[in-house]
Design an enzyme around this catalytic site. Structure first.
Site, PDB file in Angstrom:
ATOM      1  N   ASP A  84       0.833  -1.189   0.000  1.00 47.68           N
ATOM      2  CA  ASP A  84       0.000   0.000   0.000  1.00 47.68           C
ATOM      3  C   ASP A  84       0.872   1.245   0.000  1.00 47.68           C
ATOM      4  OD1 ASP A  84       0.942  -0.686   2.549  1.00 47.68           O
ATOM      5  OD2 ASP A  84      -0.704   0.311   3.580  1.00 47.68           O
TER       6      ASP A  84
ATOM      7  N   ARG B  77       5.342   4.260   6.232  1.00 49.65           N
ATOM      8  CA  ARG B  77       4.887   4.184   7.618  1.00 49.65           C
ATOM      9  C   ARG B  77       4.933   2.728   8.120  1.00 49.65           C
ATOM     10  NH1 ARG B  77      -0.971   5.817   5.615  1.00 49.65           N
ATOM     11  NH2 ARG B  77      -1.818   3.771   5.164  1.00 49.65           N
ATOM     12  N   ASP B  78       4.452   2.507   9.327  1.00 48.21           N
ATOM     13  CA  ASP B  78       4.520   1.157   9.908  1.00 48.21           C
ATOM     14  C   ASP B  78       3.429   0.276   9.312  1.00 48.21           C
ATOM     15  OD1 ASP B  78       2.406   2.512  10.923  1.00 48.21           O
ATOM     16  OD2 ASP B  78       2.907   2.219  13.034  1.00 48.21           O
ATOM     17  N   GLU B  79       3.514   0.073   8.016  1.00 45.98           N
ATOM     18  CA  GLU B  79       2.495  -0.711   7.331  1.00 45.98           C
ATOM     19  C   GLU B  79       3.162  -1.518   6.213  1.00 45.98           C
ATOM     20  OE1 GLU B  79      -1.132   1.354   7.275  1.00 45.98           O
ATOM     21  OE2 GLU B  79      -2.201  -0.247   6.259  1.00 45.98           O
TER      22      GLU B  79
ATOM     23  N   ASP C 195      -5.628  -2.426  -2.957  1.00 40.09           N
ATOM     24  CA  ASP C 195      -4.743  -1.501  -3.653  1.00 40.09           C
ATOM     25  C   ASP C 195      -4.142  -2.172  -4.889  1.00 40.09           C
ATOM     26  OD1 ASP C 195      -5.041  -1.064  -0.810  1.00 40.09           O
ATOM     27  OD2 ASP C 195      -3.574   0.549  -0.944  1.00 40.09           O
TER      28      ASP C 195
ATOM     29  N   TRP D 171     -11.425  -5.808  -2.144  1.00 42.98           N
ATOM     30  CA  TRP D 171     -10.086  -6.195  -1.692  1.00 42.98           C
ATOM     31  C   TRP D 171      -9.880  -7.667  -2.036  1.00 42.98           C
ATOM     32  CZ3 TRP D 171     -11.695  -1.596  -0.580  1.00 42.98           C
ATOM     33  CH2 TRP D 171     -10.802  -0.615  -0.184  1.00 42.98           C
TER      34      TRP D 171
ATOM     35  N   GLU E 256      -1.923   8.941  -1.149  1.00 41.33           N
ATOM     36  CA  GLU E 256      -2.976   8.070  -0.630  1.00 41.33           C
ATOM     37  C   GLU E 256      -4.334   8.769  -0.677  1.00 41.33           C
ATOM     38  OE1 GLU E 256      -2.424   7.125   3.497  1.00 41.33           O
ATOM     39  OE2 GLU E 256      -3.749   5.389   3.362  1.00 41.33           O
TER      40      GLU E 256
ATOM     41  N   HIS F 215       1.332   6.093  -2.545  1.00 45.34           N
ATOM     42  CA  HIS F 215       0.285   5.078  -2.477  1.00 45.34           C
ATOM     43  C   HIS F 215      -0.249   4.952  -3.894  1.00 45.34           C
ATOM     44  CE1 HIS F 215      -1.196   3.843   1.518  1.00 45.34           C
ATOM     45  NE2 HIS F 215      -2.293   3.434   0.932  1.00 45.34           N
TER      46      HIS F 215
HETATM   47  C1  BGC Z   1      -3.898   0.998   3.666  1.00 54.38           C
HETATM   48  C2  BGC Z   1      -4.725   0.983   2.415  1.00 54.38           C
HETATM   49  C3  BGC Z   1      -5.625  -0.201   2.527  1.00 54.38           C
HETATM   50  C4  BGC Z   1      -6.551   0.171   3.646  1.00 54.38           C
HETATM   51  C5  BGC Z   1      -7.685  -0.723   3.854  1.00 54.38           C
HETATM   52  C6  BGC Z   1      -4.806   1.290   4.786  1.00 54.38           C
HETATM   53  O1  BGC Z   1      -4.185   1.404   5.991  1.00 54.38           O
HETATM   54  O2  BGC Z   1      -2.853   1.896   3.587  1.00 54.38           O
HETATM   55  O3  BGC Z   1      -4.206   1.369   1.292  1.00 54.38           O
HETATM   56  O4  BGC Z   1      -6.235  -0.626   1.384  1.00 54.38           O
HETATM   57  O5  BGC Z   1      -5.858   0.380   4.849  1.00 54.38           O
HETATM   58  O6  BGC Z   1      -8.722   0.037   3.953  1.00 54.38           O
END
Ligand code: BGC
Length: 911
Positions: free
Chosen positions: A483, A487-489, A496, A549, A761, A782
């Site tokens: 995504d 960040r912490d992701e 996405d 998704w 994003e 994003h």
């Molecule tokens: C992500 C998105 C992802 C979403 C889900 C976010 O935190 O960065 O791109 O699809 O969560 O809703």
């Protein structure tokens, strides 16, 4: 059409020329050139047919395989040969010979025949080499450094051993993988140039090992090898909950070096109890944190025979089943572009900041000179705030830090290895001496995906948008489609990936990238068919099944099939696709799917100062029903392609019921949807949810809605990808252009006007007054909204596939949006497709290129009433007599064979 003029270039000499010049090029095996370490039972090879003549089609091919490169050209030592096969197939042609042996090089060649009566010479010899195909081929044991506890952010472990080779090695292969991330060295040299190996997969089910040719690194006598191990995705912090030890609580190494001597004998060096371990200069390293490197602890000799490891500890031998081991099948991550500082400056807060001019993903390269123990501290971020200060709030818990402690001996250089950073700016603290543009550069690091597409036009803002889309792709295709990278992701969010996949497939060759990720989608899909939000699934097992998704399961395989003609992807994913559709069916009542959690049209337009109740909220179950239908449609197609007739019938019947349920629940008798939003109309129209007779009025409502918002889009993740496409499909390309060229928020060009170098994003990540959206969720890299790229290629320049893999091509440009020219190239599996148009002084000039072994249909916009002159250029060939322009409404449609053609005619229609 009043009359047609044909300009022909020297066509007569052409055929004689062609006789000598038919050849093949760009030979690949499983999308790679001469791959090493393949464990595909029946590898597929592809080639491009090269001919100087127009209208060239391959009529037959011959493909032969042997194990000796020297005898193959003489037709000896053949393992398998196809014989002359009457076929135009030149993409993904399967080897069908005897079962392949482990660790064996296979050499192959191909020759082709064409429709002009020519035969090519045999191609140059290419090769593939198999990996360790049988579990018994692995003799290496897993070894683990001794960790004091299972906390994370521990120093990277070093593991080493020396060994003796009794004779001169003729060939050597290293097969290696890790729990965690690894970097291997032999005799003081780094093995290969891959980054972040072994990559990220659902490790418990698939763990990739890499194969390296290390012949040149070895010598007769004593040798030494060393491997650095870091936590990486395996056990380092993952997700915003900072989960640790997601796949296991110990890093480990599996290492097997197979050496063959000149006399044919062999030897195997493996990870085993003879290895020693310690820690070195990397004191802390993890994906979200970054890296802390103490150069005082760096002894570059540690992987040479000069190093004395007697003070090091022994390793623990561990036993894991090797059932999950697979030869690397995704494109590796490598270093790509390097950026120099465009500006080094002090912020109002007095901090020293470097601007690299591009938001990128990768790491810095530091060059520094100073005293031992001095520390340079670097932080990475994407944006400066309103006051032009370094802004890190949107990184959440990701520190994105590099700490470098100097050794103090001359000029030192350093780059991180086991972390990556999303950044355009860095803040530098403690740099000894003066910072110059040479002191710190930045290198982009991402998966190897050959660039295939380019797009430019007369509007520089749109060109910047295209640039941003491509950089969004580079930054977020780091082994898995993420995504965001900062960040912490940094997770493989399915939604996405799904919305961006079509655009991605224009920009770069992403077939092997997605094929790898889709295998993990299947692996992590729940038994009841529910598809996780993220793949690999680092979240809970109930974080699944959101509409739009989870449909990555059905949409991405179809998109890959269309773009690359790769039936294997469909076969590989078929059961997973089916399971997902079954899940929706089981969770619906009378085919109405209105249960469960859904993200909905994520990040749709919601004005900040929303006092008049405006917000483009689309009913989540309406969306779910649309995707239920869309995924079912994808199943129908997949079943048809794979010849599963009863499935095709089953899903066709099911689709009718799903649509009926939609109409009953969400549509009024006069054709209004319960959600009066752009996304609702876009999805309903794009997925053919509405009865024919209501589609026109639905489109009018959509157009009215766009106009009500002053030619602005209001769509989120799910509506955005199809918005312009739906408008074009129903004859409103001018409205689509109005949206594309809109410069104020919300629009694609608004971030561009605000200086974006990647896709954001949120439509308003940075507001017009330069303040930010909420730091809780505000990534500046994003790719999802970059899904408009697809429409730019497909409609502005009009390049579309009309048969899988572009075996048949349609070029249907639709000028508009005050553009005076546009041009796109696309490297398809058959060769280059190009489309470019220019409007000048009331004349449009359109040049198209159709690759060999394909056919194209060109649709000349607004040409029906024009005086049309057709010029064939560059590739001479037989006269164009066969061309039969046919009037198609306002346009003219022409079928063409391979070649480059220019058309010129008076242009009257331009907005
Ligand atoms: C992500 C998105 C992802 C979403 C889900 C976010 O935190 O960065 O791109 O699809 O969560 O809703």
């Amino acid at each position: 059409m009043r009359h047609i003029i044909l300009y022909l270039l020297a066509c007569c000499i052409a055929n004689t020329l062609a006789a000598q010049k038919l050849s093949v090029s760009d030979l690949t095996c499983e999308y790679q050139s001469n791959p090493l370490g393949l464990d595909v039972p029946q590898p597929r090879v592809s080639w491009k047919v090269v001919s100087p003549a127009r209208n060239t089609l391959q009529t037959a091919y011959e493909f032969r395989v042997g194990t000796d490169a020297k005898t193959l050209p003489r037709g000896q030592g053949i393992v398998w040969q196809s014989g002359k096969v009457t076929s135009s197939q030149s993409v993904l042609v399967s080897y069908k010979g005897p079962a392949l042996l482990s660790r064996q090089a296979y050499y192959w060649q191909v020759r082709v025949w064409d429709n002009h009566g020519n035969t090519s010479a045999w191609s140059p010899i290419n090769r593939w080499e198999t990996a360790l195909l049988q579990p018994a081929d692995w003799t290496a044991k897993w070894i683990e450094p001794i960790l004091s506890n299972d906390s994370v952010n521990q120093p990277a472990a070093l593991l080493r051993r020396s060994f003796t080779l009794t004779k001169q090695p003729a060939s050597a292969r290293l097969y290696v993988t890790a729990h965690g991330l690894y970097e291997a060295h032999i005799n003081g040299k780094r093995v290969g140039d891959l980054c972040l190996t072994p990559g990220w997969t659902s490790y418990n089910k698939h763990l990739q090992y890499q194969t390296y040719d290390v012949t040149s690194l070895l010598k007769q006598g004593t040798n030494a090898t060393g491997v650095i191990l870091a936590e990486g995705w395996y056990r380092g912090e993952l997700t915003w909950d900072l989960r640790t030890n997601v796949y296991g609580n110990k890093t480990g190494l599996l290492y097997q070096l197979n050496v063959t001597y000149t006399d044919g004998t062999s030897e195997i060096i493996t990870s085993d109890s003879q290895w020693k371990t310690s820690t070195g200069p990397i004191r802390k390293t993890s994906l979200y944190y970054g890296e802390a490197f103490d150069a005082r602890r760096d002894n570059p000799a540690w992987t040479t025979t000069d190093f004395n490891d007697s003070a090091w500890q022994g390793v623990t031998q561990a036993s894991y089943s090797n059932i999950n081991l697979v030869a690397a099948y995704g494109p590796p991550v490598r270093k790509h572009e390097t950026f120099k500082a465009v500006r080094i400056f002090k912020t109002p807060k007095g901090e020293t900041v470097i601007d690299f001019g591009q938001n990128l993903v990768g790491w810095i390269n530091l060059t520094v000179k100073g005293r031992a123990g001095e520390t340079v501290r670097i932080h990475h971020t994407e944006v400066l705030d309103k006051q032009k200060n370094f802004y890190i709030d949107n990184l959440r818990a990701a520190k994105q830090e590099v700490l470098y402690t100097l050794k103090g001996q001359g000029t030192e250089t350093y780059s991180p290895r086991f972390a990556f950073f999303g950044f355009r700016y860095i803040r530098v603290q403690g740099y000894p001496g003066e910072l110059t543009p040479e002191s710190i550069t930045a290198t982009a690091v991402y998966s190897d995906m050959p660039a295939t597409g380019s797009f430019t036009c007369s509007n520089p803002l749109i060109n910047q948008l295209q640039h941003n889309i491509q950089w969004g792709q580079k930054g977020n295709f780091v082994d898995v489609p993420t995504d965001c990278p900062q960040r912490d992701e940094r997770l493989g969010w399915t939604g996405d990936a799904q919305v961006f996949a079509r655009t991605a497939a224009y920009n770069m060759n992403v077939a092997p990238f997605f094929r790898k990720w889709l295998k993990d989608l299947t692996a992590d899909q729940r038994r009841d068919g529910a598809v996780p939000f993220v793949i690999p699934n680092a979240l809970d097992s109930n974080a699944v099944a959101s509409a739009g998704w989870a449909d990555a399961a059905t949409i991405i395989p179809s998109v890959m099939y269309r773009a690359y003609g790769d039936t294997m992807i469909l076969k590989q994913q078929y059961e997973s696709m089916k399971a997902w559709v079954r899940y929706m069916e089981q969770h619906s009542k009378d085919y109405l799917w209105n249960t469960g959690f859904h993200f909905g049209d994520w990040l749709f337009y919601r004005p900040f100062d929303d006092n008049d109740g405006r917000a483009a909220v689309t009913d989540k179950y309406l969306i779910a029903q649309c995707f239920f239908a869309h995924s079912t449609q994808r199943m129908i197609e997949a079943a048809r392609i794979l010849g599963r007739t009863s499935d095709e019938q089953h899903y066709s019947a099911q689709l009718l019921k799903i649509k009926e349920a939609f109409v009953k629940e969400y549509l009024t008798a006069s054709g209004r949807l319960v959600s009066s939003t752009q996304t609702a109309y876009v999805l309903a129209l794009h997925f053919d949810m509405l009865p024919e007779h209501l589609r026109k009025s639905a489109t009018e409502r959509l157009v009215q809605n766009v106009s009500d918002y002053g030619s602005h889009l209001t769509t989120g993740f799910l509506g955005t990808p199809y918005l312009c496409e739906v408008l074009s499909r129903y004859g409103y390309t001018s409205v689509a252009y109005a949206l594309l060229t809109q410069e104020s928020y919300p629009s694609w060009l608004y971030p561009v006007k605000m200086g974006a170098t990647t896709i954001w994003e949120r439509w308003d990540g940075m507001k017009p007054d330069s303040t930010f959206q909420t730091p809780g969720m505000n990534s500046f890299n994003h790719y999802a909204y970059g899904a408009i790229g697809d429409w730019m290629y497909r409609t502005v320049t009009g390049i579309k596939e009309n048969a899988p893999g572009y075996k048949e091509i349609v070029i249907e440009p639709q000028p508009g949006g005050k553009l005076t020219h546009a041009q796109a190239n696309l490297e398809t599996p058959y060769g280059r497709v190009a489309s470019s148009w220019k409007i000048n002084n009331g004349t449009i000039t359109l040049t198209v290129e159709i690759p060999t072994n394909t056919t194209g249909r060109v649709i000349l916009p607004a040409a029906a009433r024009a005086t049309l002159s057709i010029r064939a250029t560059e590739k001479p060939g037989p006269p164009l007599n066969g061309l039969t322009p046919t009037a198609d409404g306002n346009n003219v449609s022409i079928t063409l064979g391979s070649g480059t053609y220019t058309f010129e005619y008076p242009w009257t229609k331009i907005e």
